[in-house]
Design an enzyme around this catalytic site. Structure first.
Site, mmCIF file in Angstrom:
data_model
loop_
_atom_site.group_PDB
_atom_site.id
_atom_site.type_symbol
_atom_site.label_atom_id
_atom_site.label_comp_id
_atom_site.label_asym_id
_atom_site.label_seq_id
_atom_site.Cartn_x
_atom_site.Cartn_y
_atom_site.Cartn_z
ATOM 1 N N CYS A 197 62.743 -12.394 9.805
ATOM 2 C CA CYS A 197 62.848 -10.977 10.133
ATOM 3 C C CYS A 197 63.806 -10.766 11.315
ATOM 4 O O CYS A 197 65.004 -10.893 11.147
ATOM 5 C CB CYS A 197 61.465 -10.367 10.368
ATOM 6 S SG CYS A 197 61.474 -8.547 10.260
ATOM 7 N N HIS B 111 58.437 -11.689 5.824
ATOM 8 C CA HIS B 111 57.500 -12.455 6.647
ATOM 9 C C HIS B 111 56.745 -13.486 5.807
ATOM 10 O O HIS B 111 55.620 -13.228 5.351
ATOM 11 C CB HIS B 111 56.514 -11.514 7.346
ATOM 12 C CG HIS B 111 57.118 -10.781 8.490
ATOM 13 N ND1 HIS B 111 57.066 -11.250 9.785
ATOM 14 C CD2 HIS B 111 57.822 -9.624 8.541
ATOM 15 C CE1 HIS B 111 57.698 -10.413 10.590
ATOM 16 N NE2 HIS B 111 58.167 -9.417 9.855
ATOM 17 N N GLU C 243 55.145 -15.966 6.709
ATOM 18 C CA GLU C 243 53.884 -16.366 7.347
ATOM 19 C C GLU C 243 52.714 -15.483 6.940
ATOM 20 O O GLU C 243 51.549 -15.811 7.208
ATOM 21 C CB GLU C 243 54.035 -16.366 8.871
ATOM 22 C CG GLU C 243 53.940 -15.032 9.569
ATOM 23 C CD GLU C 243 55.180 -14.163 9.491
ATOM 24 O OE1 GLU C 243 55.174 -13.064 10.071
ATOM 25 O OE2 GLU C 243 56.171 -14.603 8.841
#
Length: 245
Positions: A125, A220, A222
């Protein structure tokens, strides 16, 4: 590997992957309210699930970046606030967030050090945006449709570009968690796009001319279950731990 004094040689461990963090004041836990170096836990967990050893990198003086990177096998520049537009020669749009100048300086220095040392690098990002800016690119300061609302991740499809690094890792169009209101405008020197959203937004970039492994993703990972991108970084950094096999 490039002869670094990182963690891949540690018995029982995978490559040592540094992840940038940020400072926040007024952070509370237990009876304490103090300034803290923060990082959402998903970043470290994703590194671990991919077979790496995660180490957190709080902001430091830019002149220390090369020494920090020299001790790592791989580097992740995490997400976060908008990059100050002065970094790419622009005036701030009213919708651009307040500057995080110390973090900008530290993370740009980390990126420069990783590129110079051919340390595998993943920008997530904001990290992808900083990679673009570090190589002389510019940003569009506001777009719509890439969040789920304030403090809520959205989801949209990204389509890989065949023949790219990212396209080789993820061949199919996938839905990804996303939270950004800025996007790449002019690409930095040597960068190529390797994934797009349906509206034409560049969602991944890479640096094929680099001696090392360099990729940025605008979403993202994660916050998702797919470990392919992070596992590729960890594999580029050195031998996997058994958990990431």
């Amino acid at each position: 590997m490039t002869g670094r004094t990182g963690g891949a040689g540690v018995t029982g461990g995978g490559p040592l992957i540094g992840v940038s963090t940020y400072l926040e004041s007024g952070t509370r836990w237990g009876v304490w309210e103090l300034e803290a170096a923060l990082l959402p836990a998903g970043y470290a967990r994703l590194v671990q699930r991919a077979g790496g050893l995660a180490v957190l990198l709080p902001p430091d003086a830019p002149e220390h970046a090369a020494a920090a990177v020299a001790r790592l096998d791989g580097l992740v520049i995490s997400g976060g606030p908008d990059v100050e537009p002065v970094r790419y020669g622009a005036e701030p749009d009213p919708r651009t967030g307040p500057p995080a100048r110390e973090r900008d300086a530290w993370e740009l220095a980390l990126i420069d050090a990783a590129l110079a040392a051919d340390v595998p690098l993943l920008g997530i990002c904001r990290g992808m945006q900083l990679l673009n800016i570090a190589l002389g690119g510019t940003m569009t300061q506001h777009i719509d449709g890439h969040t789920g609302g304030v403090g809520v991740f959205g989801h949209h499809a990204v389509k890989p570009v065949p023949g790219t690094l990212y396209g080789g890792l993820v061949e199919e169009e996938t839905s990804v968690p996303t939270y950004h209101h800025q996007s790449v405008d002019r690409l930095g020197a040597g960068l190529i796009p390797s994934a797009y959203a349906a509206d034409g937004t560049v969602e991944a970039v890479e640096l094929p001319s680099a001696g090392g492994w360099v990729l940025g993703v605008q979403w993202h990972p994660e916050m998702a279950e797919d470990v392919r991108v992070m596992r590729a970084l960890v594999e580029a950094a050195g031998p996997l731990s058994p958990s990431g096999a």
